[in-house]
Enzyme design. Structure first.
Site, PDB file in Angstrom:
ATOM      1  N   LYS A  22      96.260  13.312  60.762  1.00 45.36           N
ATOM      2  CA  LYS A  22      96.284  12.289  61.822  1.00 45.36           C
ATOM      3  C   LYS A  22      95.543  12.787  63.059  1.00 45.36           C
ATOM      4  CE  LYS A  22     100.018  11.922  64.634  1.00 45.36           C
ATOM      5  NZ  LYS A  22      99.579  11.986  66.040  1.00 45.36           N
ATOM      6  N   ASN A  23      95.828  14.019  63.446  1.00 46.35           N
ATOM      7  CA  ASN A  23      95.250  14.509  64.698  1.00 46.35           C
ATOM      8  C   ASN A  23      93.757  14.812  64.582  1.00 46.35           C
ATOM      9  OD1 ASN A  23      97.738  14.211  65.767  1.00 46.35           O
ATOM     10  ND2 ASN A  23      98.202  16.390  66.003  1.00 46.35           N
ATOM     11  N   CYS A 116     105.485   9.664  77.472  1.00 43.90           N
ATOM     12  CA  CYS A 116     105.931   9.277  76.141  1.00 43.90           C
ATOM     13  C   CYS A 116     107.186  10.053  75.826  1.00 43.90           C
ATOM     14  CB  CYS A 116     104.851   9.529  75.104  1.00 43.90           C
ATOM     15  SG  CYS A 116     104.805  11.216  74.593  1.00 43.90           S
ATOM     16  N   ARG A 121     103.331  14.171  80.008  1.00 40.05           N
ATOM     17  CA  ARG A 121     101.993  14.168  79.407  1.00 40.05           C
ATOM     18  C   ARG A 121     100.902  13.641  80.341  1.00 40.05           C
ATOM     19  NH1 ARG A 121     102.580  13.003  73.008  1.00 40.05           N
ATOM     20  NH2 ARG A 121     100.727  14.276  72.934  1.00 40.05           N
ATOM     21  N   ASP A 305     104.357  20.916  66.972  1.00 36.81           N
ATOM     22  CA  ASP A 305     104.675  19.795  66.084  1.00 36.81           C
ATOM     23  C   ASP A 305     105.514  20.225  64.876  1.00 36.81           C
ATOM     24  OD1 ASP A 305     103.233  18.201  67.768  1.00 36.81           O
ATOM     25  OD2 ASP A 305     101.530  17.903  66.432  1.00 36.81           O
ATOM     26  N   ARG A 397     104.210   6.615  62.306  1.00 37.42           N
ATOM     27  CA  ARG A 397     103.016   6.941  63.095  1.00 37.42           C
ATOM     28  C   ARG A 397     102.248   8.108  62.479  1.00 37.42           C
ATOM     29  NH1 ARG A 397     104.353   9.109  68.252  1.00 37.42           N
ATOM     30  NH2 ARG A 397     102.168   9.636  68.062  1.00 37.42           N
TER      31      ARG A 397
END
Ligand code: UD1
Length: 416
Positions: A22-23, A116, A121, A305, A397
């Site tokens: 994803k990143n 978030c 952030r 993460d 997500r």
């Protein structure tokens, strides 16, 4: 929205393949604007954040198709420089479009993605790097408008190796006259993947993976075909699930060196770990011991993460394990859910102490963020009895149908 229903306590056995990162794919999708051409992206995961990025590309004027795991972006007609607030709010990474749109269109109007679930952030490092390259940026409440008639390459020193700020600067620098050097750049594998994509397009970029990245701008950019690297955090989540539930699991389609910090923790707590060319085997039979301290750090340190799924594992390790979260100040929100499942965890500021318990018990919990949600799934799989996990849109997500991946390892987990 749906919930995940987990009947826990099953040992795992089998193979699971890891989807594309994803990143990696998010900044790569932003980069497709740069070439006014055709971009073919393979191994693209089907995730909510990817859908959000595609919506932004369409809003800008790109034609996008997404079939199987291949996205094709034709950015010939990318003309609209305004991204509306509702699209920006869909995901924080939308800020990555700033550098790419400045490079292609010379202007962009968007909204700050805002705080978030992980904390404040801020995007100050992105803004100051783009200003250094010559962008005029006005901020009015949440609205940001940027214009850059002429951008010139120069030396940018990031005060922290921010992943997003590094990517935004790389993207903007492709349109700068002359050379840009980014010092103290993030070294994550996803930065290298972005570099590879840009180089295939014709850009002159080097140094990704080290802390100095050099971009010589204004090169002719053409169409590109690229395969996204595997998602190392998804791999880490499956590995933690295997270690916590016990059994024998092969996690396939990985780049082992991207997850070596996670592999070494699992080895240290007592799993049998065998690393192959593009897979890792995790075998766990007895009880696991605690680890002394995990401090999350920018790559190549332990990834923030992967902290939540590893914490799920620590809940049942014999002894006390310590975490120090140094990247995000709001990254312990999964602890409430873990404790509801029977974990014994105390926090003070950025430190969490996990006192291993002999068993977890199923109950109802809610995902509070993406990786925290995955940690609850992992814990519920090892808990006795039935758990129900709500707010799973957070998990969607970043994990492609997590229930199917875990089911193919023998977990009893369904979406309802
Ligand atoms: C990316 C990843 C995210 C991962 C994180 C850290 C994507 C889409 N997301 O997020 O999954 O957890 O890297 O590895 O790739 N900061 C500032 N000012 C800025 C930018 C960042 O203070 O302008 C701070 C942040 O608040 C945070 C730290 O720097 O405390 C790290 O942020 P950053 O590396 O930028 O993470 P993201 O790119 O947002």
């Amino acid at each position: 929205m749906g919930t995940l229903i987990v009947n826990g306590g099953r040992m795992l056995d089998g193979k699971v393949s890891v989807h594309g990162s994803k990143n990696s794919v998010l900044p790569i999708l932003a980069a497709t604007i740069l070439n006014s051409g055709i971009n073919e992206i393979h191994n693209c995961p089907r995730l909510r954040d990817v859908d959000a990025a595609i919506e932004i590309l369409r809003c800008i004027g790109c034609k996008v198709t997404f079939e199987g795991n291949t996205v094709i972006v034709d950015s010939t007609d990318a003309k609209n420089y305004e991204i509306p607030d509702e699209l920006m709010r869909e995901m924080r990474s939308s800020v990555i479009f700033m550098g790419a749109m400045l490079a292609r269109l010379g202007r962009v109007s968007l909204f700050t993605p805002g705080g978030c679930e992980l904390g404040a952030r801020p995007i100050d490092l992105h803004i100051s790097a783009l200003k250094s390259l010559g962008a005029h940026i006005r901020e009015n409440g949440g609205a940001i408008s940027c214009e850059a008639r002429r951008m010139r390459g120069r030396d940018i020193v990031l005060s922290f190796p921010s992943v997003g700020a590094t990517e935004n600067t790389m993207l903007a620098a492709t349109a700068c006259e002359g050379r840009t050097r980014i010092f103290n750049a993030a070294r994550e594998p996803e930065i290298e993947d972005l570099q590879n994509f840009l180089v295939k397009m014709g850009a002159e970029v080097s140094g990704a993976g080290s802390s100095t990245i050099v971009i010589n701008g204004r090169k002719k950019l053409g169409s590109v075909s690229h395969c996204v690297i595997p998602d190392r955090i998804c791999a880490a989540t499956f590995m933690c699930a295997a270690a916590l539930c016990g059994g024998h699991v092969r996690v396939e389609n990985i780049v082992p060196e991207h997850i070596s910090t996670v592999t070494s923790v699992l080895d240290a707590v007592g799993c049998d770990v065998a690393v192959g060319r593009d897979f890792v085997d995790i075998i766990r039979t007895g009880r696991l011991s605690s680890f002394r301290c995990i401090r999350t750090m920018p790559y190549p340190g332990f990834p923030t993460d992967a902290q939540p799924p590893l914490m799920a594992l620590a809940t049942k390790c014999v002894g006390t394990s310590m975490f120090v979260e140094t990247i995000f100040d709001g990254r312990y929100r999964h602890i409430g859910g873990l404790c509801r499942l029977g974990a014994d965890i105390k926090t003070e500021g950025r430190v969490a102490l996990v006192y291993g318990v002999p068993k977890l018990c199923g109950c109802s919990v809610e995902a509070t963020d993406l990786r925290g949600g995955a940690a609850l799934v992992v814990a519920a799989m090892a808990a006795e009895g039935r758990s129900e996990i709500g707010e799973i849109h957070h998990i969607d997500r970043g994990y492609e149908r997590i229930e199917e991946s875990m089911s193919c390892l023998g977990a009893d987990i369904k979406r309802s």
